[in-house]
Motif scaffolding. Structure first.
Motif, mmCIF file in Angstrom:
data_model
loop_
_atom_site.group_PDB
_atom_site.id
_atom_site.type_symbol
_atom_site.label_atom_id
_atom_site.label_comp_id
_atom_site.label_asym_id
_atom_site.label_seq_id
_atom_site.Cartn_x
_atom_site.Cartn_y
_atom_site.Cartn_z
ATOM 1 N N VAL A 39 0.972 -1.136 0.143
ATOM 2 C CA VAL A 39 0.076 -0.086 -0.059
ATOM 3 C C VAL A 39 0.825 1.290 -0.033
ATOM 4 O O VAL A 39 0.574 2.209 -0.745
ATOM 5 N N VAL A 40 2.045 1.229 0.798
ATOM 6 C CA VAL A 40 3.027 2.567 0.899
ATOM 7 C C VAL A 40 3.457 2.590 -0.510
ATOM 8 O O VAL A 40 3.346 3.616 -0.927
ATOM 9 N N TYR A 41 3.987 1.515 -0.943
ATOM 10 C CA TYR A 41 4.640 1.540 -2.194
ATOM 11 C C TYR A 41 3.611 2.125 -3.425
ATOM 12 O O TYR A 41 3.972 3.038 -4.358
ATOM 13 N N SER A 42 2.390 1.699 -3.510
ATOM 14 C CA SER A 42 1.413 1.974 -4.405
ATOM 15 C C SER A 42 1.083 3.388 -4.446
ATOM 16 O O SER A 42 0.881 4.256 -5.444
ATOM 17 N N LEU A 43 0.901 3.896 -2.999
ATOM 18 C CA LEU A 43 0.427 5.396 -2.873
ATOM 19 C C LEU A 43 1.563 6.138 -3.244
ATOM 20 O O LEU A 43 1.202 7.254 -3.510
ATOM 21 N N LEU A 63 2.478 8.615 -11.150
ATOM 22 C CA LEU A 63 2.748 8.405 -12.496
ATOM 23 C C LEU A 63 3.854 7.498 -12.600
ATOM 24 O O LEU A 63 3.470 6.093 -12.498
ATOM 25 N N SER A 64 4.895 7.854 -13.120
ATOM 26 C CA SER A 64 6.066 6.716 -13.690
ATOM 27 C C SER A 64 7.244 6.686 -12.579
ATOM 28 O O SER A 64 7.835 5.646 -12.485
ATOM 29 N N ARG A 65 7.382 7.430 -11.598
ATOM 30 C CA ARG A 65 8.406 7.176 -10.670
ATOM 31 C C ARG A 65 7.776 7.445 -9.101
ATOM 32 O O ARG A 65 6.864 7.889 -8.639
ATOM 33 N N VAL A 66 8.713 6.779 -8.193
ATOM 34 C CA VAL A 66 8.472 6.657 -6.845
ATOM 35 C C VAL A 66 9.478 7.604 -6.168
ATOM 36 O O VAL A 66 10.660 7.402 -6.319
ATOM 37 N N THR A 86 8.260 11.088 -0.709
ATOM 38 C CA THR A 86 6.817 10.660 -0.479
ATOM 39 C C THR A 86 6.714 9.109 -0.028
ATOM 40 O O THR A 86 5.771 8.920 1.014
ATOM 41 N N LEU A 87 7.523 8.421 -0.322
ATOM 42 C CA LEU A 87 7.556 7.122 0.164
ATOM 43 C C LEU A 87 7.811 7.121 1.817
ATOM 44 O O LEU A 87 6.931 6.437 2.469
ATOM 45 N N LEU A 88 8.572 7.819 2.387
ATOM 46 C CA LEU A 88 8.789 8.060 3.561
ATOM 47 C C LEU A 88 7.612 8.432 4.314
ATOM 48 O O LEU A 88 7.208 8.061 5.356
ATOM 49 N N LEU A 89 7.125 9.728 3.689
ATOM 50 C CA LEU A 89 6.002 10.371 4.353
ATOM 51 C C LEU A 89 4.898 9.287 4.530
ATOM 52 O O LEU A 89 3.984 9.301 5.410
ATOM 53 N N ALA A 123 2.592 7.685 7.517
ATOM 54 C CA ALA A 123 1.115 7.802 7.595
ATOM 55 C C ALA A 123 0.575 6.061 7.748
ATOM 56 O O ALA A 123 0.008 5.952 8.740
ATOM 57 N N ILE A 124 1.085 5.340 6.963
ATOM 58 C CA ILE A 124 0.487 4.166 6.891
ATOM 59 C C ILE A 124 0.941 3.337 8.180
ATOM 60 O O ILE A 124 0.336 2.560 8.984
ATOM 61 N N ASN A 125 2.194 3.635 8.942
ATOM 62 C CA ASN A 125 2.448 2.934 10.179
ATOM 63 C C ASN A 125 1.536 3.466 11.291
ATOM 64 O O ASN A 125 1.283 2.764 11.867
#
Lengths: 257, 347
Positions: B143-147, B151-154, B158-161, B165-167
């Motif tokens: 979920v974290v990764y998909s959110l 578009l095309s890049r991660v 954003t991943l960290l934030l 949130a998911i934590n």
């Protein structure tokens, strides 16, 4: 030969590059100058294959840069960015060795070690080899990265190679500025074409084989004859009044404010 | 700085062996080296353990110590991977939601276990909690990764934030489970959230060990590319690293190893943060050295912590997470302070 046709690049509808078409001849030292935000760095990023333009293609010897596998591309072009962010403690020799990463799998070969030793000498950082990168001064860090990008394209002179320098002398003292530019200029004998963004116009005149003046995402002037560069061109590009002297012995102009 | 001491790795390995032997020897039942030896002899000649000491060694102590060492190695290596990926030295393995998701998965079983279908339970046997924890860890990270993917890049930030949130979501889910739980269930959740090796078995050692071997071999192959990433994504691209691919692979490796380790022993914090950090003070950030060194040091540290967990309040057992945080944090602060002082002197 490096060639572009009608490069358009925009971010959020803000046009940064507006139709740039030009080509860079083998072995020459090209300098790009222009005011802040005119698109110089973006230009380099598009050329080096980091950014994909919305329109137009960049061709390295007739091959689209975006189609070249990354590892192969890394063997033929190196980029020295303005400010690489490295916040972890690493010894200087390993940072330089990163330039050789495209060339070996896990362990560096003897040739990689030798090349790093040589480029560290050239960039005048061999005495820093065992230091922690984080403890270096800004200028020393910049020289370490110069050694790294040199190492990246040091061997295999049979292919055309390219070196992009984005304000590579911004932290360097006078002596090292000249050393770096002299080294870059001498790379023609390694089959390297250099494209450098510089801010100091006098350095640009002194070393450039050709100068491109950029403004608002376009190339306004493009010349190999330094004596053509007059007060009007500088005024048009930078909005600053200067006096241009042509030195008779070097045939290169010097500008004075 | 970081003068490569050729004795560093041999010393680390000797220390690991010594710590493993001590951890096997000391416990509620003292096991002598002669008993370890004879027990092995009996085992390989196909006989059962000769006495209770040999039985304890073979069925309890050895799997526990091994599981502990492997888990420590996994957490520390994962810490190196995550810190390298995020180019941030304060990142720890659970940051992208894996452990919070696993904890939630486990708490669901603890609290709602009675309502689950008996077929499922008989099918999974003792692996029910691990399977839910593993699933929870994978799901949360996915979920974290998909959110974070736009578009095309991660983007790393954003991943960290989104990870944070998911934590928080995972934690509140676990909190809710404890809230509706009966007392013993809530206690299970608490214990699980602090980690314990008391249930170690050979099956667990086998699963976690196999995962560790595969994941370590794969991640050590990325050492060079992770080094390049320390310069920033753009620079890494320039030296030929396919950073989007690298990020994805590191995320997958990390998720698998942390989910598997967490699934069996619960959430153990701090090891993944402290081990890479401390080692960097000695050997720098070159991942070619840091990854193997962290693997060994992580095993040493967690084995020591588990010894403490078993011995400090014997015969009672302290959850290991309490030891790692309580002892780890002050040591960490002291080391950081010392490093700061050294750097000021140099500068």
């Amino acid at each position: 030969m490096l060639k572009t046709e009608n490069i358009q690049y925009a971010v959020d509808n803000k046009k940064i590059l507006q139709g740039i078409s030009t080509s860079f001849k083998e072995g020459l030292f090209h300098v790009i100058v222009g005011p802040n935000g005119c698109g110089k760095s973006t230009f380099l990023k598009v050329f080096s294959g980091e950014l994909k333009p919305q329109e137009g293609t960049v061709k390295y010897d007739e091959e689209n840069v975006l189609a070249i596998p990354k590892n192969n591309l890394a063997k033929k072009r190196a980029v020295m960015s303005q400010q690489p962010e490295l916040q972890f403690p690493l010894i200087v020799s390993e940072v330089v060795m990163m330039g050789r990463y495209p060339h070996f799998d896990f362990r560096p070969d003897k040739i990689d070690e030798d090349i790093c030793a040589e480029t560290m000498k050239i960039a005048d950082v061999n005495h820093l080899a065992d230091r922690d990168y984080l403890t270096l001064s800004g200028g020393e860090k910049q020289r370490v990265h110069f050694a790294r990008v040199l190492a990246q394209i040091w061997n295999d002179d049979s292919i055309n190679k390219f070196l992009f320098l984005d304000e590579a002398v911004s932290h360097l003292d006078l002596k090292h500025q000249h050393q770096l530019l002299q080294t870059s200029k001498s790379l023609y004998n390694k089959n390297v074409t250099v494209i450098a963004v510089l801010h100091d116009l006098n350095l640009a005149y002194a070393y450039g084989d050709r100068i491109l003046f950029m403004k608002e995402g376009r190339i306004l002037h493009d010349t190999s004859d330094m004596q053509q560069i007059d007060t009007n061109i500088i005024k048009e590009v930078f909005e600053v009044n200067v006096t241009v002297f042509n030195l008779t012995d070097t045939k290169r102009p010097v500008i004075v404010f | 700085m970081f003068r490569q001491n050729k004795y560093f790795f041999p010393a680390l390995i000797v220390l690991l062996i010594a710590v493993l032997l001590c951890a096997i020897a000391f416990g509620a039942v003292r096991i002598l080296p002669a008993e370890m030896f004879s027990s092995m002899q009996h085992f390989f000649s196909g006989q059962g353990p000769a006495d209770i000491h040999e039985g304890v060694f073979l069925q309890l102590r050895l799997p526990r110590v091994l599981l502990c060492a492997i888990t420590g190695a996994i957490l520390a290596v994962s810490g190196v991977l995550m810190q390298g990926l995020f180019r941030n030295p304060i990142v720890e393995p659970g940051l992208v939601g894996t452990s919070a998701g696993a904890a939630f998965g486990a708490s669901v079983v603890f609290v709602l276990g009675a309502n689950l279908s008996p077929e499922l339970k008989s099918y999974t046997g003792p692996l029910l909690v691990p399977i839910f924890a593993f699933g929870g860890g994978l799901l949360a990270t996915y979920v974290v990764y998909s959110l974070a993917k736009n578009l095309s890049r991660v983007s790393i930030i954003t991943l960290l934030l989104i990870g944070i949130a998911i934590n928080a979501v995972g934690l509140s889910g676990t909190g809710f489970m404890s809230y509706i739980a009966r007392d013993p269930q809530a206690r299970s959740i608490t214990f699980w959230n602090l980690g314990t090796f008391s249930g170690a078995s050979w099956l667990q050692v086998l699963i976690v060990g196999t995962t560790a071997v595969i994941v370590f071999i794969l991640s050590f192959r990325y050492a060079k590319q992770l080094n390049a990433l320390l310069l920033g994504e753009e620079e890494a691209n320039y030296i030929g690293v396919d950073t989007p691919k690298l990020k994805k692979r590191i995320m997958i490796l990390n998720t698998v190893m942390v989910s598997v380790a967490t699934a069996f022993v619960g959430v153990i914090t701090f090891v993944g943060l402290i081990v890479p950090h401390v080692l960097r003070l000695f050997i720098g950030s070159d991942n070619k050295k840091l990854l193997p060194a962290s693997m060994i040091a992580g095993a040493i540290l967690l084995t020591l912590a588990d010894m403490g967990a078993r011995l400090l309040l014997a015969p009672a057992e302290i959850p290991i997470g309490i030891i790692t945080s309580l002892v780890g944090a002050p040591i960490f602060i002291v080391l950081l302070k010392r490093a700061n002082i050294l750097q000021h002197k140099e500068g």
